[in-house]
Design an enzyme around this catalytic site. Structure first.
Site, short mmCIF file in Angstrom:
data_model
loop_
_atom_site.label_atom_id
_atom_site.label_comp_id
_atom_site.label_asym_id
_atom_site.label_seq_id
_atom_site.Cartn_x
_atom_site.Cartn_y
_atom_site.Cartn_z
CG HIS A 1 -2.06 1.16 1.65
ND1 HIS A 1 -2.50 2.29 0.27
CD2 HIS A 1 -3.27 1.31 2.05
CE1 HIS A 1 -3.96 2.49 0.68
NE2 HIS A 1 -4.03 2.38 1.44
CG HIS B 1 -3.64 2.24 -9.37
ND1 HIS B 1 -5.18 1.87 -8.67
CD2 HIS B 1 -2.72 2.92 -8.78
CE1 HIS B 1 -4.98 2.94 -7.62
NE2 HIS B 1 -3.94 3.50 -7.66
CG ASP C 1 3.93 4.71 -5.27
OD1 ASP C 1 4.41 5.56 -4.29
OD2 ASP C 1 2.36 3.50 -4.65
N1 ACO Z 1 4.94 -4.38 -14.29
C1 ACO Z 1 5.19 -5.67 -15.13
N2 ACO Z 1 3.47 -6.42 -15.47
C2 ACO Z 1 2.68 -6.13 -14.86
C3 ACO Z 1 2.81 -4.77 -13.62
C4 ACO Z 1 4.04 -4.11 -13.42
N3 ACO Z 1 4.28 -3.15 -12.76
N4 ACO Z 1 1.43 -4.78 -12.98
C5 ACO Z 1 0.57 -5.84 -13.57
N5 ACO Z 1 1.56 -6.29 -15.18
C6 ACO Z 1 0.92 -7.19 -15.88
C7 ACO Z 1 0.91 -8.46 -14.89
O1 ACO Z 1 2.27 -9.75 -15.06
C8 ACO Z 1 -0.49 -9.22 -15.83
O2 ACO Z 1 0.18 -9.16 -16.62
P1 ACO Z 1 -0.33 -11.04 -17.27
O3 ACO Z 1 -1.90 -10.59 -17.95
O4 ACO Z 1 0.29 -11.71 -18.28
O5 ACO Z 1 -0.73 -12.28 -16.50
C9 ACO Z 1 -1.20 -8.30 -15.98
O6 ACO Z 1 0.15 -6.56 -16.20
C10 ACO Z 1 -1.54 -8.10 -15.60
O7 ACO Z 1 -1.81 -7.18 -13.57
P2 ACO Z 1 -2.04 -7.49 -12.49
O8 ACO Z 1 -1.37 -7.94 -11.30
O9 ACO Z 1 -3.87 -8.54 -12.80
O10 ACO Z 1 -3.33 -5.85 -12.27
P3 ACO Z 1 -3.78 -5.80 -10.75
O11 ACO Z 1 -4.55 -4.41 -11.66
O12 ACO Z 1 -4.62 -6.26 -10.34
O13 ACO Z 1 -2.36 -5.38 -10.20
C11 ACO Z 1 -0.47 -3.53 -9.30
C12 ACO Z 1 -2.37 -3.58 -9.90
C13 ACO Z 1 -0.44 -4.64 -7.81
C14 ACO Z 1 -0.59 -1.95 -9.16
C15 ACO Z 1 0.41 -4.14 -10.37
O14 ACO Z 1 0.42 -3.07 -11.53
C16 ACO Z 1 1.89 -3.68 -10.35
O15 ACO Z 1 2.40 -4.87 -8.84
N6 ACO Z 1 2.25 -2.84 -10.38
C17 ACO Z 1 3.99 -2.48 -9.38
C18 ACO Z 1 3.56 -1.99 -8.04
C19 ACO Z 1 2.83 -0.59 -7.89
O16 ACO Z 1 3.74 0.31 -8.92
N7 ACO Z 1 2.32 -0.16 -6.95
C20 ACO Z 1 1.73 0.34 -6.16
C21 ACO Z 1 -0.09 1.20 -7.31
S1 ACO Z 1 -1.21 2.42 -6.39
C22 ACO Z 1 -0.54 2.56 -4.45
O17 ACO Z 1 -0.81 1.40 -4.25
C23 ACO Z 1 -0.02 3.49 -3.89
#
Ligand code: ACO
Length: 435
Positions: free
Chosen positions: A274, A313, A369
């Site tokens: 978070h 996100h 972020d």
């Molecule tokens: N880098 C590379 N690939 C990614 C990323 C990323 N940052 N984020 C998602 N993906 C890919 C996943 O591997 C998945 O690919 P697939 O369909 O081939 O399996 C697809 O995109 C969808 O990913 P999910 O995890 O299902 O997407 P979700 O919406 O649940 O995840 C999250 C959102 C957790 C923020 C994710 O994008 C992530 O881990 N980002 C990096 C961490 C980050 O920056 N977090 C801060 C969020 S902002 C906040 O909380 C204030």
């Protein structure tokens, strides 16, 4: 069980194939009421149908008038006002008023509000002693969580949650005192004496003073950094029903005082999923090390070797509107502090990722972020302070959501259902008879 579902304009008709019965459920605001499903039973001893929704991915838990997000379009509104306009024209204190009371303040209301907040910035001297009990290297967020919780013992009147005047007093105290607690936590972690609030300064100016003042008589606040911090506070003031806000509402639903509930919300923010993503971005940029290494890094991400931190996100499936504002202020901050060398890596990473099919098809854009950690670092904050810097402004959102929950006649103490998967009833086995 097999059921057929047919939707009409504003009702949902469900046929239960177990019993052949049909049920007509009203659809309001694009939702059905989960409790309407309870009437769907196979017999009088059946509890009724419930929904299974781990992590509440598809469940609205409240009606709210505070914050609106359209993740596909990259829209964020506080009480209807676009975040970009608030970041351009408002201050954090004015925005906090808007979030808490629903309207932008008149000049007189803003004057009174600012005065009240300024007059509540001091903390009881025993808070200092309380903080001295932490080890010299205590994480400032851990200190923040504990100290905010401890405030409930200093202000027992906080328990009068249904007294409007008492609630307002706690609101003033919380908004005013969280920067003081945050600054003391930081000074403690670096072994410097605590700095008392300076009522001549603005909200962000005073915070900078309490963090960085040394032996000078009057701390000279840099106006660019002061404004940049104020904008960062505006951007983080609320974000509807995220993990920490749900914690605030959930804990508050037991009718505990707001200090205890807010400590719980801050604890949720402490978690790396978070409030810790901006720290992960900095670590990633350092690991990449130079612009030349970016193509190799991106290749690794696409091969599933790691994530591009600060991208993607759960809600935003386009550019996070807060990231756009942050990118702009980063340039202004670096003109004062000197350019953070990691910025070039971040900019190039963004440029390459936004042209790459992998990121485009998955709708992965920079989130809030991606750039905020770079700014915090350039301003002199250690990474351990990053979640604290979000907790300060989010206090406005947490309390607004808490108060909305308290005054909502549809709300009740939070309790979810479960699907029990443990053993069936069985008799106790004495120790000697266990194998
Ligand atoms: N880098 C590379 N690939 C990614 C990323 C990323 N940052 N984020 C998602 N993906 C890919 C996943 O591997 C998945 O690919 P697939 O369909 O081939 O399996 C697809 O995109 C969808 O990913 P999910 O995890 O299902 O997407 P979700 O919406 O649940 O995840 C999250 C959102 C957790 C923020 C994710 O994008 C992530 O881990 N980002 C990096 C961490 C980050 O920056 N977090 C801060 C969020 S902002 C906040 O909380 C204030």
């Amino acid at each position: 069980m097999r059921s057929t579902i047919r939707t009409m304009a504003d009702t949902l008709t469900i046929t239960d194939n177990r019993t052949g019965k049909q049920y007509e459920l009203p659809i309001t605001d694009g939702t059905i009421r989960a409790m309407d499903l309870r009437q769907i039973k196979t017999g009088s001893d059946d509890f009724g149908l419930i929904t299974y929704d781990p992590a509440f991915m598809n469940t609205a838990s409240c009606r709210s008038r505070i914050t609106y997000i359209d993740g596909d379009k990259g829209v964020l509104l506080y009480r209807g006002y676009p975040i970009e306009q608030l970041a351009e024209h408002s201050t954090y204190l004015e925005t906090a008023y808007l979030i808490l009371f629903g309207e932008l303040p008149s000049p007189k209301q803003l004057e009174v509000w600012t005065w009240e907040i300024t007059m509540h910035t001091m903390v009881h001297e025993n808070i200092k002693k309380f903080m001295e009990g932490f080890t010299y290297d205590a994480h400032p967020m851990g200190v923040f969580v504990s100290t905010v919780g401890a405030l409930s013992t200093f202000y027992p009147d906080g328990k009068q949650i249904f007294d409007e005047h008492s609630r307002l007093r706690q609101i003033h105290r919380l908004i005013a005192k969280v920067p003081t607690i945050a600054a003391y936590a930081y000074r403690h972690s670096i072994g410097r004496p605590y700095v008392y609030p300076d009522n001549d300064l603005s909200f962000p100016g005073n915070f900078l003073n309490m963090l960085f003042k040394m032996t000078e008589i009057k701390f000279g606040v840099n106006p660019v950094l002061e404004r940049a911090l104020d904008i960062l506070f505006i951007l983080h003031a609320d974000h509807e029903q995220n993990c920490s806000t749900s914690a605030m509402r959930g804990i508050g639903s037991s009718h505990v005082d707001p200090y205890s509930a807010l400590a719980g919300a801050a604890a949720a923010l402490y978690g790396p999923l978070h409030g810790g993503a901006n720290e992960a971005v900095l670590r990633m940029l350092k690991e990449i090390g130079s612009v030349q290494n970016i193509p190799g890094f991106i290749k690794g991400v696409k091969a599933g070797e790691g994530r591009l931190m600060g991208f993607g996100h759960r809600v935003y499936k386009s550019y996070d509107p807060r990231a756009k504002v942050i990118k702009r202020i980063a340039e202004q901050v670096f003109e004062v502090t000197g350019r953070n060398p990691l910025l070039d890596i971040a900019l190039e990473l963004e440029r390459i990722a936004l042209q790459d099919d992998y990121f485009v098809t998955r709708k992965l854009y920079p989130n809030v972020d991606f750039y905020s950690g770079l700014i915090y670092q350039a301003m002199g904050f250690p990474v351990t302070m990053f979640p604290v810097l979000v907790a300060i402004p989010r206090t406005a959102g947490w309390i607004a959501q808490w108060e909305e929950m308290l005054l909502d006649p549809e709300q009740n103490i939070t309790r979810t259902r479960q699907i029990y998967t443990g053993p069936k009833r069985r008799p106790y086995v004495p120790t000697a008879k266990r194998g």
